[in-house]
Design a protein around this motif. Structure first.
Motif, PDB file in Angstrom:
ATOM      1  N   VAL A   1       0.836  -1.203   0.000  1.00 51.84           N
ATOM      2  CA  VAL A   1       0.000   0.000   0.000  1.00 51.84           C
ATOM      3  C   VAL A   1       0.871   1.253   0.000  1.00 51.84           C
ATOM      4  O   VAL A   1       0.610   2.219  -0.728  1.00 51.84           O
ATOM      5  CB  VAL A   1      -0.940   0.011   1.226  1.00 51.84           C
ATOM      6  CG1 VAL A   1      -1.754   1.297   1.265  1.00 51.84           C
ATOM      7  CG2 VAL A   1      -1.866  -1.195   1.195  1.00 51.84           C
ATOM      8  N   LEU A   2       1.921   1.247   0.799  1.00 49.19           N
ATOM      9  CA  LEU A   2       2.777   2.425   0.908  1.00 49.19           C
ATOM     10  C   LEU A   2       3.535   2.706  -0.394  1.00 49.19           C
ATOM     11  O   LEU A   2       3.893   3.849  -0.660  1.00 49.19           O
ATOM     12  CB  LEU A   2       3.770   2.250   2.062  1.00 49.19           C
ATOM     13  CG  LEU A   2       3.148   2.282   3.469  1.00 49.19           C
ATOM     14  CD1 LEU A   2       4.200   1.975   4.527  1.00 49.19           C
ATOM     15  CD2 LEU A   2       2.506   3.646   3.729  1.00 49.19           C
ATOM     16  N   THR A   3       3.779   1.668  -1.199  1.00 50.66           N
ATOM     17  CA  THR A   3       4.463   1.901  -2.473  1.00 50.66           C
ATOM     18  C   THR A   3       3.575   2.680  -3.448  1.00 50.66           C
ATOM     19  O   THR A   3       4.070   3.242  -4.429  1.00 50.66           O
ATOM     20  CB  THR A   3       4.880   0.577  -3.137  1.00 50.66           C
ATOM     21  OG1 THR A   3       3.714  -0.242  -3.362  1.00 50.66           O
ATOM     22  CG2 THR A   3       5.875  -0.174  -2.280  1.00 50.66           C
ATOM     23  N   GLU A   4       2.265   2.708  -3.188  1.00 49.58           N
ATOM     24  CA  GLU A   4       1.341   3.435  -4.062  1.00 49.58           C
ATOM     25  C   GLU A   4       1.285   4.935  -3.736  1.00 49.58           C
ATOM     26  O   GLU A   4       0.685   5.706  -4.469  1.00 49.58           O
ATOM     27  CB  GLU A   4      -0.066   2.848  -3.946  1.00 49.58           C
ATOM     28  CG  GLU A   4      -0.197   1.410  -4.420  1.00 49.58           C
ATOM     29  CD  GLU A   4       0.053   1.274  -5.915  1.00 49.58           C
ATOM     30  OE1 GLU A   4      -0.182   2.251  -6.660  1.00 49.58           O
ATOM     31  OE2 GLU A   4       0.501   0.185  -6.342  1.00 49.58           O
ATOM     32  N   VAL A   5       1.882   5.329  -2.622  1.00 48.88           N
ATOM     33  CA  VAL A   5       1.875   6.746  -2.240  1.00 48.88           C
ATOM     34  C   VAL A   5       2.847   7.513  -3.124  1.00 48.88           C
ATOM     35  O   VAL A   5       3.981   7.078  -3.335  1.00 48.88           O
ATOM     36  CB  VAL A   5       2.260   6.911  -0.752  1.00 48.88           C
ATOM     37  CG1 VAL A   5       2.363   8.398  -0.384  1.00 48.88           C
ATOM     38  CG2 VAL A   5       1.234   6.219   0.140  1.00 48.88           C
ATOM     39  N   GLU A   6       2.418   8.654  -3.629  1.00 46.73           N
ATOM     40  CA  GLU A   6       3.264   9.513  -4.473  1.00 46.73           C
ATOM     41  C   GLU A   6       4.172  10.350  -3.576  1.00 46.73           C
ATOM     42  O   GLU A   6       3.963  11.550  -3.363  1.00 46.73           O
ATOM     43  CB  GLU A   6       2.386  10.421  -5.333  1.00 46.73           C
ATOM     44  CG  GLU A   6       1.414   9.713  -6.252  1.00 46.73           C
ATOM     45  CD  GLU A   6       2.091   9.202  -7.507  1.00 46.73           C
ATOM     46  OE1 GLU A   6       3.200   9.673  -7.816  1.00 46.73           O
ATOM     47  OE2 GLU A   6       1.519   8.327  -8.171  1.00 46.73           O
ATOM     48  N   TRP A   7       5.234   9.739  -3.068  1.00 52.25           N
ATOM     49  CA  TRP A   7       6.115  10.433  -2.134  1.00 52.25           C
ATOM     50  C   TRP A   7       6.770  11.675  -2.733  1.00 52.25           C
ATOM     51  O   TRP A   7       6.895  12.695  -2.038  1.00 52.25           O
ATOM     52  CB  TRP A   7       7.173   9.469  -1.600  1.00 52.25           C
ATOM     53  CG  TRP A   7       6.583   8.319  -0.823  1.00 52.25           C
ATOM     54  CD1 TRP A   7       6.533   7.007  -1.204  1.00 52.25           C
ATOM     55  CD2 TRP A   7       5.945   8.378   0.460  1.00 52.25           C
ATOM     56  NE1 TRP A   7       5.901   6.240  -0.251  1.00 52.25           N
ATOM     57  CE2 TRP A   7       5.522   7.060   0.787  1.00 52.25           C
ATOM     58  CE3 TRP A   7       5.668   9.405   1.363  1.00 52.25           C
ATOM     59  CZ2 TRP A   7       4.874   6.750   1.972  1.00 52.25           C
ATOM     60  CZ3 TRP A   7       5.016   9.105   2.549  1.00 52.25           C
ATOM     61  CH2 TRP A   7       4.629   7.799   2.848  1.00 52.25           C
ATOM     62  N   PRO A   8       7.212  11.656  -3.997  1.00 51.98           N
ATOM     63  CA  PRO A   8       7.775  12.891  -4.572  1.00 51.98           C
ATOM     64  C   PRO A   8       6.774  14.052  -4.580  1.00 51.98           C
ATOM     65  O   PRO A   8       7.156  15.206  -4.361  1.00 51.98           O
ATOM     66  CB  PRO A   8       8.145  12.467  -6.007  1.00 51.98           C
ATOM     67  CG  PRO A   8       8.356  10.996  -5.920  1.00 51.98           C
ATOM     68  CD  PRO A   8       7.342  10.510  -4.927  1.00 51.98           C
ATOM     69  N   THR A   9       5.497  13.737  -4.817  1.00 52.59           N
ATOM     70  CA  THR A   9       4.478  14.790  -4.807  1.00 52.59           C
ATOM     71  C   THR A   9       4.334  15.390  -3.416  1.00 52.59           C
ATOM     72  O   THR A   9       4.229  16.613  -3.256  1.00 52.59           O
ATOM     73  CB  THR A   9       3.124  14.226  -5.280  1.00 52.59           C
ATOM     74  OG1 THR A   9       3.257  13.732  -6.614  1.00 52.59           O
ATOM     75  CG2 THR A   9       2.046  15.298  -5.249  1.00 52.59           C
ATOM     76  N   LEU A  10       4.332  14.542  -2.389  1.00 55.98           N
ATOM     77  CA  LEU A  10       4.226  15.033  -1.017  1.00 55.98           C
ATOM     78  C   LEU A  10       5.440  15.878  -0.651  1.00 55.98           C
ATOM     79  O   LEU A  10       5.318  16.910   0.027  1.00 55.98           O
ATOM     80  CB  LEU A  10       4.086  13.865  -0.042  1.00 55.98           C
ATOM     81  CG  LEU A  10       2.862  12.944  -0.236  1.00 55.98           C
ATOM     82  CD1 LEU A  10       2.811  11.911   0.880  1.00 55.98           C
ATOM     83  CD2 LEU A  10       1.570  13.746  -0.277  1.00 55.98           C
ATOM     84  N   ALA A  11       6.619  15.451  -1.106  1.00 56.92           N
ATOM     85  CA  ALA A  11       7.840  16.228  -0.835  1.00 56.92           C
ATOM     86  C   ALA A  11       7.790  17.579  -1.534  1.00 56.92           C
ATOM     87  O   ALA A  11       8.221  18.597  -0.973  1.00 56.92           O
ATOM     88  CB  ALA A  11       9.073  15.438  -1.291  1.00 56.92           C
TER      89      ALA A  11
END
Length: 432
Positions: free
Chosen positions: A275-285
């Motif tokens: 599930v966590l791999t689906e999070v757009e981490w670059p977008t949040l950063a």
């Protein structure tokens, strides 16, 4: 604004913005680098950047996005988006423009009930699959949906975060927004459809063979995990109810989204790591960096000075003031995030309204809301929904450049704000 910190903050923001526009540096690197420089030059500090509600990272936005990305990530595993893609294409008879109209209308309506970021998170995966099935370019469809989300979000109190700030300061209700802005939002959605027909006309290429293949598909066969789908839809329904009942329950949308994500992970068999791999981490950063940079402008008084200068230009004319506020807000919201802009401008607007003896039917507040909401369409980083969709497109190897988005965004903003100016004049002055 004689303080050197103010000029340093402006220089850092302009430099980072120039790098984002030029795309010579990845936008995440530019935003985080700009945030670091804001801290280094003393335009803001760790207390303000990480803990201040007025000038720090908006953690409500960050955790709302994270929670909804996790829920969407689980739903993707069920085949629900493939089902919806096939269903939408078949209802539109596989005609590209009809498909776009359907997606625009769905997005605008959903954005009036949910926030616009949540809406694009749900609609974008469907769009990617539709375009893949019909061999259509993805960018025009995603860009059109962003425009629709920001236009639809203007219709209600919960559709766009700036509306919540305005409602709180002006004492406006959900029904006030519905009566005053929903009719205009409906008109602007029709205007957007007409604009898209012209702007993206080269993209509506009908492929008869692919259309026939899709029309022959049975959408029910796309569902891979019915049990997980039921669980996901139940949680999504609870989350949507939580968003709509926010004024009654008192839970912030970010809390609702996180509770929903946690519940879905707990009751399903999906691995937490998946599930966590689906999070757009670059977008949040990117959002975090952008919030810190804008916070530097707030802390050094730059945004406050711009707002006060705007108030000086407005003076005591209600008609002139509403027009200046509408156009200036649309221009500024295309450059800085509309949430801190409205938070800064709200008390100044309150003073203007009081000086004008209450103002005509809250017209100044409606001008501020329309300018902030519609101005978000102007550039690729003008609103949260824009940034989220660009992140989704990049992750799916269908990148949308800053200028590719902005060249259409400027047209849509200019036309919709012009129509809004006419609406404000007709409703509150000509026939008010």
């Amino acid at each position: 604004m004689n303080d050197w910190h103010s000029w340093a903050a402006i220089a850092v923001f302009v430099g980072a913005y120039a790098l984002i526009i030029s795309e010579k540096v990845h936008r995440v690197a530019a935003a985080l680098g700009g945030a670091g420089l804001m801290l280094a030059v003393g335009a803001t500090d760790d207390g303000s950047a990480f803990y201040s509600e007025e000038s720090g990272i908006d953690w409500n936005v960050i955790f709302l996005l994270m929670g909804m990305m996790m829920i969407v990530g689980v739903l993707k595993k069920t085949g629900m988006f493939e089902y919806l893609a096939i269903w939408a294409v078949k209802r539109a008879r596989a005609k590209p423009f009809r498909v776009m109209v359907m997606l625009i209308v769905i997005t605008a309506l959903a954005s009036a009930l949910l926030d616009n970021v949540t809406t694009v998170l749900l609609v974008a995966p469907v769009t990617l699959l539709v375009c893949e099935r019909l061999a259509l370019p993805v960018a025009p469809f995603l860009i059109a949906e962003v425009f629709a989300s920001n236009i639809g979000g203007a219709a209600t109190l919960v559709g766009d975060p700036p509306n919540i700030i305005i409602a709180s300061r002006a004492g406006l209700t959900f029904n006030d927004f519905l009566v005053h802005l929903a009719p205009l939002s409906a008109v602007l959605t029709v205007v957007l459809i007409l604009l898209c027909r012209v702007m993206f006309r080269k993209s509506f290429v009908f492929d008869a063979a692919r259309a026939a293949d899709v029309m022959a598909l049975e959408e029910r066969e796309a569902i891979k995990d019915p049990r997980l789908l039921v669980q996901g839809l139940m949680v999504l329904a609870l989350v949507v109810a939580g968003f709509v009942l926010h004024p009654v329950l008192g839970y912030a949308p970010s809390i609702v989204a996180l509770l929903g994500a946690g519940l879905l992970v707990a009751i399903s068999a999906v691995e937490t790591g998946e599930v966590l791999t689906e999070v757009e981490w670059p977008t949040l950063a990117f959002f975090a960096g952008l919030f810190v940079m804008i916070g530097g402008l707030i802390e050094t008084g730059v945004i406050s000075q711009v707002s006060k200068s705007l108030a000086d230009v407005i003076g005591g004319s209600e008609l002139g003031g509403s027009m200046v506020l509408l156009w200036a807000s649309s221009a500024l919201s295309g450059i800085v995030d509309n949430i801190p802009y409205v938070a800064t401008m709200a008390p100044i607007t309150a003073d203007l309204v009081r000086d004008m003896g209450g103002a005509n039917d809250h017209v100044m507040w409606w001008a501020l809301a329309l300018g902030a909401d519609l101005g978000g369409n102007a550039t690729a980083i003008g609103a949260s929904a824009n940034v989220v969709v660009l992140g989704i497109a990049e992750r799916n190897r269908q990148p949308i450049s800053f200028w590719q988005f902005t060249k259409y965004g400027l047209i849509v903003t200019a036309v919709t704000v012009t129509v809004s100016a006419g609406y404000v004049w007709l409703r509150y002055f000509a026939f008010g």
